[in-house]
Design a protein around this motif. Structure first.
Motif, PDB file in Angstrom:
ATOM      1  N   ASP A  10       4.028  10.781  18.765  1.00  0.00           N
ATOM      2  CA  ASP A  10       3.316  11.768  17.956  1.00  0.00           C
ATOM      3  C   ASP A  10       3.271  11.347  16.483  1.00  0.00           C
ATOM      4  OD1 ASP A  10       2.139  14.492  17.534  1.00  0.00           O
ATOM      5  OD2 ASP A  10       3.960  14.746  16.329  1.00  0.00           O
ATOM      6  N   ALA A  11       4.372  10.813  15.976  1.00  0.00           N
ATOM      7  CA  ALA A  11       4.443  10.424  14.563  1.00  0.00           C
ATOM      8  C   ALA A  11       3.563   9.230  14.243  1.00  0.00           C
ATOM      9  CB  ALA A  11       5.891  10.107  14.184  1.00  0.00           C
ATOM     10  N   THR A  12       3.307   8.362  15.236  1.00  0.00           N
ATOM     11  CA  THR A  12       2.505   7.157  14.982  1.00  0.00           C
ATOM     12  C   THR A  12       1.042   7.297  15.378  1.00  0.00           C
ATOM     13  OG1 THR A  12       3.228   6.290  17.146  1.00  0.00           O
ATOM     14  CG2 THR A  12       4.475   5.599  15.205  1.00  0.00           C
ATOM     15  N   CYS A  13       0.681   8.439  15.978  1.00  0.00           N
ATOM     16  CA  CYS A  13      -0.699   8.624  16.452  1.00  0.00           C
ATOM     17  C   CYS A  13      -1.722   8.580  15.318  1.00  0.00           C
ATOM     18  CB  CYS A  13      -0.834   9.949  17.201  1.00  0.00           C
ATOM     19  SG  CYS A  13      -0.518   9.798  18.968  1.00  0.00           S
ATOM     20  N   GLN A  14      -1.351   9.124  14.150  1.00  0.00           N
ATOM     21  CA  GLN A  14      -2.298   9.230  13.050  1.00  0.00           C
ATOM     22  C   GLN A  14      -2.121   8.139  11.993  1.00  0.00           C
ATOM     23  OE1 GLN A  14      -4.757  11.415  13.323  1.00  0.00           O
ATOM     24  NE2 GLN A  14      -3.800  12.048  15.248  1.00  0.00           N
ATOM     25  N   LEU A  15      -1.282   7.154  12.271  1.00  0.00           N
ATOM     26  CA  LEU A  15      -1.087   6.090  11.282  1.00  0.00           C
ATOM     27  C   LEU A  15      -2.354   5.241  11.158  1.00  0.00           C
ATOM     28  CD1 LEU A  15       2.517   4.782  12.023  1.00  0.00           C
ATOM     29  CD2 LEU A  15       1.790   6.476  10.353  1.00  0.00           C
ATOM     30  N   PRO A  16      -2.735   4.864   9.945  1.00  0.00           N
ATOM     31  CA  PRO A  16      -3.928   4.024   9.760  1.00  0.00           C
ATOM     32  C   PRO A  16      -3.713   2.630  10.341  1.00  0.00           C
ATOM     33  CG  PRO A  16      -2.739   4.280   7.687  1.00  0.00           C
ATOM     34  CD  PRO A  16      -2.098   5.223   8.661  1.00  0.00           C
ATOM     35  N   MET A  68       0.847  -1.190   0.000  1.00  0.00           N
ATOM     36  CA  MET A  68       0.000   0.000   0.000  1.00  0.00           C
ATOM     37  C   MET A  68       0.884   1.242   0.000  1.00  0.00           C
ATOM     38  SD  MET A  68      -2.827   1.137   2.832  1.00  0.00           S
ATOM     39  CE  MET A  68      -3.818  -0.316   2.527  1.00  0.00           C
ATOM     40  N   LYS A  69       0.596   2.149  -0.892  1.00  0.00           N
ATOM     41  CA  LYS A  69       1.401   3.363  -0.982  1.00  0.00           C
ATOM     42  C   LYS A  69       0.985   4.338   0.121  1.00  0.00           C
ATOM     43  CE  LYS A  69       3.009   6.805  -4.279  1.00  0.00           C
ATOM     44  NZ  LYS A  69       2.875   7.334  -5.646  1.00  0.00           N
ATOM     45  N   GLN A  70       1.927   4.766   0.913  1.00  0.00           N
ATOM     46  CA  GLN A  70       1.633   5.645   2.038  1.00  0.00           C
ATOM     47  C   GLN A  70       2.075   7.073   1.713  1.00  0.00           C
ATOM     48  OE1 GLN A  70      -0.080   4.352   4.414  1.00  0.00           O
ATOM     49  NE2 GLN A  70       0.170   2.221   3.805  1.00  0.00           N
ATOM     50  N   SER A  71       1.519   8.032   2.443  1.00  0.00           N
ATOM     51  CA  SER A  71       1.905   9.429   2.291  1.00  0.00           C
ATOM     52  C   SER A  71       3.390   9.575   2.574  1.00  0.00           C
ATOM     53  CB  SER A  71       1.077  10.285   3.258  1.00  0.00           C
ATOM     54  OG  SER A  71       1.658  11.550   3.409  1.00  0.00           O
ATOM     55  N   GLN A  72       4.114  10.195   1.638  1.00  0.00           N
ATOM     56  CA  GLN A  72       5.557  10.340   1.792  1.00  0.00           C
ATOM     57  C   GLN A  72       5.892  11.206   2.996  1.00  0.00           C
ATOM     58  OE1 GLN A  72       7.826   8.628  -0.193  1.00  0.00           O
ATOM     59  NE2 GLN A  72       9.160   9.269   1.484  1.00  0.00           N
ATOM     60  N   ALA A  73       5.086  12.242   3.219  1.00  0.00           N
ATOM     61  CA  ALA A  73       5.335  13.128   4.363  1.00  0.00           C
ATOM     62  C   ALA A  73       5.180  12.364   5.682  1.00  0.00           C
ATOM     63  CB  ALA A  73       4.386  14.319   4.322  1.00  0.00           C
ATOM     64  N   THR A  74       4.142  11.525   5.758  1.00  0.00           N
ATOM     65  CA  THR A  74       3.925  10.721   6.974  1.00  0.00           C
ATOM     66  C   THR A  74       5.062   9.733   7.169  1.00  0.00           C
ATOM     67  OG1 THR A  74       1.521  10.887   6.696  1.00  0.00           O
ATOM     68  CG2 THR A  74       2.334   9.140   8.131  1.00  0.00           C
ATOM     69  N   GLU A  75       5.463   9.101   6.085  1.00  0.00           N
ATOM     70  CA  GLU A  75       6.553   8.129   6.164  1.00  0.00           C
ATOM     71  C   GLU A  75       7.859   8.796   6.614  1.00  0.00           C
ATOM     72  OE1 GLU A  75       8.846   5.390   2.927  1.00  0.00           O
ATOM     73  OE2 GLU A  75       6.659   5.130   3.077  1.00  0.00           O
ATOM     74  N   ASP A  76       8.141   9.965   6.046  1.00  0.00           N
ATOM     75  CA  ASP A  76       9.362  10.693   6.428  1.00  0.00           C
ATOM     76  C   ASP A  76       9.343  11.067   7.909  1.00  0.00           C
ATOM     77  OD1 ASP A  76      10.241  10.492   3.845  1.00  0.00           O
ATOM     78  OD2 ASP A  76       9.665  12.528   3.274  1.00  0.00           O
ATOM     79  N   LYS A  77       8.161  11.452   8.397  1.00  0.00           N
ATOM     80  CA  LYS A  77       8.026  11.835   9.799  1.00  0.00           C
ATOM     81  C   LYS A  77       8.290  10.647  10.718  1.00  0.00           C
ATOM     82  CE  LYS A  77       4.776  14.021  13.033  1.00  0.00           C
ATOM     83  NZ  LYS A  77       3.404  14.585  13.197  1.00  0.00           N
ATOM     84  N   VAL A  78       7.751   9.486  10.347  1.00  0.00           N
ATOM     85  CA  VAL A  78       7.946   8.273  11.152  1.00  0.00           C
ATOM     86  C   VAL A  78       9.418   7.863  11.148  1.00  0.00           C
ATOM     87  CG1 VAL A  78       7.429   5.805  11.310  1.00  0.00           C
ATOM     88  CG2 VAL A  78       5.589   7.435  10.841  1.00  0.00           C
TER      89      VAL A  78
END
Length: 337
Positions: A37-43, A1-11
């Motif tokens: 904080d970086a993992t709070c919004q992960l699906p 599954m392709k994830q948001s690059q910004a979210t991935e970079d933050k994690v």
């Protein structure tokens, strides 16, 4: 599954920063607030992807930030952290589960712990069974309910999950606060695998007292239909697996047949009242269930049977109107006889 690059970079950045703090050699306890904080919004539906990414990045970051050999005391006593729960080493995962205390930092980390029930190492699964009840009691009920919702909706794909592992999950949803949150989620969720969640929760009695509310108020039509069917039949059923059934053993022909378990509902509901409410439902899924029950119970309903049959026969849904016409024919035949 392709994830948001910004979210991935933050994690990734949070994982690397956490790894550097572990290897800093200082006496200050590593701060994982950025990681939380970086993992709070992960699906939560993408656990497998994020687990692989975090495992890989954490391992790489630790190797890159290893203290100089002359600082032999820097990580002499290695402190196990929440990230070690996804370590490549089964012994480390098991030891981490036994060492963790208190509440999970957020839903993502609690989900990582629950996923260990499907771990490929038996000792890790055993450790998860022992620690999860204690961890769940200390964790925010909303977090527990959120993760349980995902787990119950997807555990059919967890090939290593044994019956005792399922019992651990089901015992946790029986907590009063968690149960109330899950019931509310069933009613208020406009999307997501709520029909599957309904069926899995039906293994326990936590839905019984709210079954009529779910049937009337749930946003998703398929959930209302399942709730009405359960009320009409006085039971709730779920599939536990498949078994092979021979249709013609001479020619080695057969098919897989579902294995169904069921439980009686602890609910006393009026059949006429249920039929009237379900007949007025805005979804044809629910009205079709109502029409099926009308056909089956027509002889015990008196005048109401013809009233509902006429209503269903003019329904805008073909599947409902056909059942209404069939019920009318049966009633007319009974009158003639």
């Amino acid at each position: 599954m392709k994830q948001s690059q910004a979210t991935e970079d933050k994690v990734i950045a949070a994982v690397r920063e956490f790894a550097r703090s572990l290897n800093s050699g200082g006496r200050v306890v590593a701060d994982m607030s950025a990681l939380v904080d970086a993992t709070c919004q992960l699906p939560l539906s993408s656990f497998e992807y994020w687990e692989r990414l975090i495992r890989s990045e954490f391992s790489l970051a630790l190797s890159e930030s290893t203290p100089p050999k002359w600082k032999v005391w820097a990580r002499h006593n290695v402190t196990l952290t929440w990230l070690d729960i996804v370590s490549r080493d089964g012994y480390t995962r098991e030891k981490t589960l036994h060492s963790l205390t208190g509440a999970a930092p957020n839903a993502f980390f609690f989900g990582l712990a629950v996923r260990r029930l499907n771990d490929w190492v038996p000792q890790v699964r055993k450790a998860a069974r022992e620690k999860l009840p204690e961890m769940a009691k200390a964790t925010d009920p909303e977090i527990v309910a959120e993760v349980r919702c995902i787990v119950l909706s997807n555990w059919g794909s967890w090939g290593r999950l044994e019956q005792e592992d399922k019992e651990v999950v089901l015992q946790l949803v029986c907590d009063n606060q968690v149960a109330e949150l899950l019931r509310s989620k069933l009613i208020s969720s406009a999307s997501g695998p709520m029909p599957t969640l309904f069926t899995q929760l039906g293994r326990t009695p936590i839905l019984d007292e709210k079954m009529e509310d779910i049937a009337s108020l749930a946003i998703q039509p398929s959930v209302r239909a399942k709730a009405y069917r359960s009320l009409f039949e006085g039971r709730i059923a779920w599939m536990v697996g498949w078994k092979w059934e021979w249709t013609d053993i001479r020619y080695c022909e057969g098919r897989e047949k579902p294995i169904i378990h069921e439980r009686e509902l602890n609910v006393q509901a009026s059949l006429p009242a249920l039929l009237k409410r379900s007949a007025e439902d805005r979804s044809s899924l629910v009205r079709r269930v109502s029409a099926e029950v009308l056909i089956r119970e027509r002889d015990s309903l008196g005048v109401l049977a013809k009233e509902l049959a006429e209503k269903f026969s003019s329904d805008k849904s073909r599947s409902v109107s056909e059942k209404g016409l069939f019920a009318l024919k049966k009633l007319e035949k009974s009158e003639r006889d």
